[in-house]
Design a protein around this motif. Sequence first.
Motif, PDB file in Angstrom:
ATOM      1  N   PHE A 160       0.802  -1.333  -0.047  1.00 33.26           N
ATOM      2  CA  PHE A 160       0.048   0.007   0.058  1.00 33.26           C
ATOM      3  C   PHE A 160       0.865   1.147  -0.140  1.00 33.26           C
ATOM      4  O   PHE A 160       0.427   2.440  -0.691  1.00 33.26           O
ATOM      5  N   TRP A 161       1.975   1.347   0.847  1.00 38.46           N
ATOM      6  CA  TRP A 161       2.741   2.328   0.510  1.00 38.46           C
ATOM      7  C   TRP A 161       3.446   2.669  -0.519  1.00 38.46           C
ATOM      8  O   TRP A 161       4.148   3.857  -0.879  1.00 38.46           O
ATOM      9  N   VAL A 162       3.699   1.741  -1.648  1.00 34.50           N
ATOM     10  CA  VAL A 162       4.194   2.112  -2.815  1.00 34.50           C
ATOM     11  C   VAL A 162       3.381   2.464  -3.804  1.00 34.50           C
ATOM     12  O   VAL A 162       3.506   3.295  -4.935  1.00 34.50           O
ATOM     13  N   VAL A 163       1.890   2.347  -3.595  1.00 34.07           N
ATOM     14  CA  VAL A 163       0.943   2.813  -4.451  1.00 34.07           C
ATOM     15  C   VAL A 163       0.892   4.166  -5.022  1.00 34.07           C
ATOM     16  O   VAL A 163       0.775   4.383  -6.192  1.00 34.07           O
ATOM     17  N   PRO A 164       1.107   5.126  -3.847  1.00 28.41           N
ATOM     18  CA  PRO A 164       0.835   6.552  -4.387  1.00 28.41           C
ATOM     19  C   PRO A 164       2.076   6.916  -5.405  1.00 28.41           C
ATOM     20  O   PRO A 164       1.962   7.534  -6.196  1.00 28.41           O
ATOM     21  N   VAL A 165       3.227   6.413  -5.026  1.00 27.64           N
ATOM     22  CA  VAL A 165       4.405   6.642  -5.828  1.00 27.64           C
ATOM     23  C   VAL A 165       4.278   5.966  -7.294  1.00 27.64           C
ATOM     24  O   VAL A 165       4.493   6.752  -8.386  1.00 27.64           O
ATOM     25  N   VAL A 166       3.858   4.725  -7.373  1.00 23.23           N
ATOM     26  CA  VAL A 166       3.498   4.154  -8.647  1.00 23.23           C
ATOM     27  C   VAL A 166       2.549   4.866  -9.454  1.00 23.23           C
ATOM     28  O   VAL A 166       2.612   5.175 -10.770  1.00 23.23           O
ATOM     29  N   PHE A 167       1.282   5.439  -8.659  1.00 23.57           N
ATOM     30  CA  PHE A 167       0.482   5.994  -9.589  1.00 23.57           C
ATOM     31  C   PHE A 167       0.779   7.369 -10.017  1.00 23.57           C
ATOM     32  O   PHE A 167       0.427   7.542 -11.278  1.00 23.57           O
ATOM     33  N   LEU A 168       1.700   8.008  -9.281  1.00 28.04           N
ATOM     34  CA  LEU A 168       2.034   9.274  -9.853  1.00 28.04           C
ATOM     35  C   LEU A 168       2.865   9.247 -10.978  1.00 28.04           C
ATOM     36  O   LEU A 168       2.956   9.861 -11.846  1.00 28.04           O
ATOM     37  N   LEU A 169       4.078   8.012 -10.900  1.00 28.09           N
ATOM     38  CA  LEU A 169       4.857   8.030 -11.893  1.00 28.09           C
ATOM     39  C   LEU A 169       4.151   7.529 -13.206  1.00 28.09           C
ATOM     40  O   LEU A 169       4.476   8.019 -14.282  1.00 28.09           O
ATOM     41  N   GLU A 170       3.018   6.656 -12.852  1.00 27.94           N
ATOM     42  CA  GLU A 170       2.335   6.204 -14.322  1.00 27.94           C
ATOM     43  C   GLU A 170       1.350   7.138 -14.712  1.00 27.94           C
ATOM     44  O   GLU A 170       1.236   7.338 -15.954  1.00 27.94           O
ATOM     45  N   LEU A 171       0.966   8.096 -13.846  1.00 29.17           N
ATOM     46  CA  LEU A 171       0.077   9.332 -14.408  1.00 29.17           C
ATOM     47  C   LEU A 171       1.023  10.305 -15.268  1.00 29.17           C
ATOM     48  O   LEU A 171       0.576  10.619 -16.167  1.00 29.17           O
ATOM     49  N   VAL A 172       2.102  10.567 -14.912  1.00 30.88           N
ATOM     50  CA  VAL A 172       3.140  11.306 -15.436  1.00 30.88           C
ATOM     51  C   VAL A 172       3.569  10.865 -16.784  1.00 30.88           C
ATOM     52  O   VAL A 172       3.310  11.240 -17.777  1.00 30.88           O
ATOM     53  N   THR A 173       3.732   9.396 -16.760  1.00 33.87           N
ATOM     54  CA  THR A 173       4.049   8.981 -18.024  1.00 33.87           C
ATOM     55  C   THR A 173       3.108   8.939 -19.031  1.00 33.87           C
ATOM     56  O   THR A 173       3.021   8.916 -20.065  1.00 33.87           O
ATOM     57  N   PHE A 174       1.725   8.836 -18.611  1.00 27.58           N
ATOM     58  CA  PHE A 174       0.638   8.517 -19.551  1.00 27.58           C
ATOM     59  C   PHE A 174       0.208   9.803 -20.074  1.00 27.58           C
ATOM     60  O   PHE A 174      -0.294   9.937 -20.991  1.00 27.58           O
ATOM     61  N   LEU A 175       0.330  10.723 -19.309  1.00 29.14           N
ATOM     62  CA  LEU A 175      -0.288  12.313 -19.556  1.00 29.14           C
ATOM     63  C   LEU A 175       0.814  13.095 -20.028  1.00 29.14           C
ATOM     64  O   LEU A 175       0.333  14.022 -20.702  1.00 29.14           O
ATOM     65  N   ILE A 176       2.184  12.782 -19.701  1.00 26.46           N
ATOM     66  CA  ILE A 176       3.139  13.883 -20.167  1.00 26.46           C
ATOM     67  C   ILE A 176       4.007  13.396 -20.932  1.00 26.46           C
ATOM     68  O   ILE A 176       4.432  13.720 -22.070  1.00 26.46           O
ATOM     69  N   THR A 177       4.657  12.121 -20.648  1.00 23.07           N
ATOM     70  CA  THR A 177       5.985  11.456 -21.103  1.00 23.07           C
ATOM     71  C   THR A 177       5.477  10.819 -22.515  1.00 23.07           C
ATOM     72  O   THR A 177       6.281  11.216 -23.511  1.00 23.07           O
ATOM     73  N   ARG A 178       4.509  10.209 -22.409  1.00 24.24           N
ATOM     74  CA  ARG A 178       4.227   9.589 -23.947  1.00 24.24           C
ATOM     75  C   ARG A 178       3.852  10.623 -24.933  1.00 24.24           C
ATOM     76  O   ARG A 178       4.238  10.718 -26.058  1.00 24.24           O
ATOM     77  N   PRO A 179       2.781  11.444 -24.664  1.00 29.46           N
ATOM     78  CA  PRO A 179       2.603  12.700 -25.740  1.00 29.46           C
ATOM     79  C   PRO A 179       3.989  13.391 -26.023  1.00 29.46           C
ATOM     80  O   PRO A 179       4.215  13.773 -27.151  1.00 29.46           O
ATOM     81  N   VAL A 180       4.888  13.537 -24.931  1.00 27.54           N
ATOM     82  CA  VAL A 180       6.044  14.525 -25.425  1.00 27.54           C
ATOM     83  C   VAL A 180       7.039  13.554 -26.184  1.00 27.54           C
ATOM     84  O   VAL A 180       7.416  14.320 -27.322  1.00 27.54           O
ATOM     85  N   THR A 181       7.069  12.548 -25.969  1.00 28.18           N
ATOM     86  CA  THR A 181       7.973  11.432 -26.706  1.00 28.18           C
ATOM     87  C   THR A 181       7.404  11.510 -28.035  1.00 28.18           C
ATOM     88  O   THR A 181       8.216  11.083 -28.999  1.00 28.18           O
ATOM     89  N   LEU A 182       6.172  10.909 -28.150  1.00 23.57           N
ATOM     90  CA  LEU A 182       5.437  10.931 -29.540  1.00 23.57           C
ATOM     91  C   LEU A 182       5.791  12.258 -30.416  1.00 23.57           C
ATOM     92  O   LEU A 182       5.633  11.916 -31.606  1.00 23.57           O
ATOM     93  N   THR A 183       5.508  13.058 -29.797  1.00 27.71           N
ATOM     94  CA  THR A 183       5.856  14.579 -30.360  1.00 27.71           C
ATOM     95  C   THR A 183       7.211  14.715 -31.088  1.00 27.71           C
ATOM     96  O   THR A 183       7.668  14.945 -32.059  1.00 27.71           O
ATOM     97  N   LEU A 184       8.256  14.556 -29.952  1.00 28.33           N
ATOM     98  CA  LEU A 184       9.391  14.931 -30.155  1.00 28.33           C
ATOM     99  C   LEU A 184      10.153  13.596 -31.262  1.00 28.33           C
ATOM    100  O   LEU A 184      11.135  14.145 -32.091  1.00 28.33           O
ATOM    101  N   ARG A 185       9.826  12.616 -31.139  1.00 23.60           N
ATOM    102  CA  ARG A 185      10.066  11.558 -32.183  1.00 23.60           C
ATOM    103  C   ARG A 185      10.004  11.914 -33.623  1.00 23.60           C
ATOM    104  O   ARG A 185      10.979  11.798 -34.390  1.00 23.60           O
ATOM    105  N   LEU A 186       9.013  12.639 -33.952  1.00 21.18           N
ATOM    106  CA  LEU A 186       8.199  12.966 -35.139  1.00 21.18           C
ATOM    107  C   LEU A 186       9.051  14.316 -35.525  1.00 21.18           C
ATOM    108  O   LEU A 186       9.862  14.485 -36.490  1.00 21.18           O
ATOM    109  N   PHE A 187       9.156  15.367 -34.713  1.00 18.38           N
ATOM    110  CA  PHE A 187       9.651  16.427 -34.841  1.00 18.38           C
ATOM    111  C   PHE A 187      11.126  16.373 -35.106  1.00 18.38           C
ATOM    112  O   PHE A 187      11.643  16.999 -35.959  1.00 18.38           O
ATOM    113  N   GLY A 188      12.030  15.616 -34.075  1.00 17.33           N
ATOM    114  CA  GLY A 188      13.190  15.570 -34.286  1.00 17.33           C
ATOM    115  C   GLY A 188      13.982  15.127 -35.178  1.00 17.33           C
ATOM    116  O   GLY A 188      14.976  15.496 -35.802  1.00 17.33           O
TER     117      GLY A 188
END
Length: 260
Positions: A160-188
């Motif tokens: 249970f004590w790991v859940v908040p950390v994993v949730f935050l990391l996954e939320l950042v991955t899904f909402l920020i990291t993935r769209p940014v990397t999808l953008t930068l791969r094509l743009f770059g």
Amino acid sequence: MTTMVSAAEEFVPPSAPDFWQPLVGTGAFAVTRSMIVMLLVTLVLAVVMVAATRRLSVVPGRGQYYLEGVYGLVRNSIGRDIIGSAHFRPYVPLLFTLFTLILLNNLMGIVPPVQFPTMSRIGFPLALALGVYVVYLVAGVRRRGLGGFLRNLVPSGLPFWVVPVVFLLELVTFLITRPVTLTLRLFGNMFAGHILLLLFALGGEYLLLHGEGLLKLVSLPAFLMFFLFTAFEILIAFLQAYVFILLASVYIAEVYADDH
């Protein structure tokens, strides 16, 4: 390089500001070359789609045949194989539109007299990536509900004590990291490729016109590299369009992962 050539004119290598190219107006509301290219590509695609599908037949003509080939690649090799045969159909129009739009815009980087890849301006791939993520998030919420979608971000069985950390990391991955990397791969890729083409073309021209003596001969390999990279850019244009919709399909497929 400039120390080895005539000082009559200094060579200025291409840089990021060269991609701005406002045609009308200034600042944030300027009409730029990339906007005109995107409008041109959209009109060309609309005309081609209407012309190729206006008279559909069992025995296709040349235009219908080629269009069906592209559609079959997107529908079967990407949509059906990755998202799954039970759920892929609603997403085929999106994937097909993205593929053709990105591919033709990429090819504009080597088509005279345009020679400008729209996706080298980061705003365009960013808009496409955000569109994919709106579809992905809406599909996830509609399928599992908002609570179920958020719970699915965290694997079951964690302390249970790991859940908040994993949730935050996954939320950042899904909402920020993935769209940014999808953008930068094509743009770059499109930005770097066009910079190289400009460098070889302008560098070769400069050496030919302003180089002294045998240094003019160095322009020949520069022009040769320009033509080689132009051919290579055709492959990159296709691969970047393909990879974009491939990753988009992978992200959408996660919504239905429990059905596979």
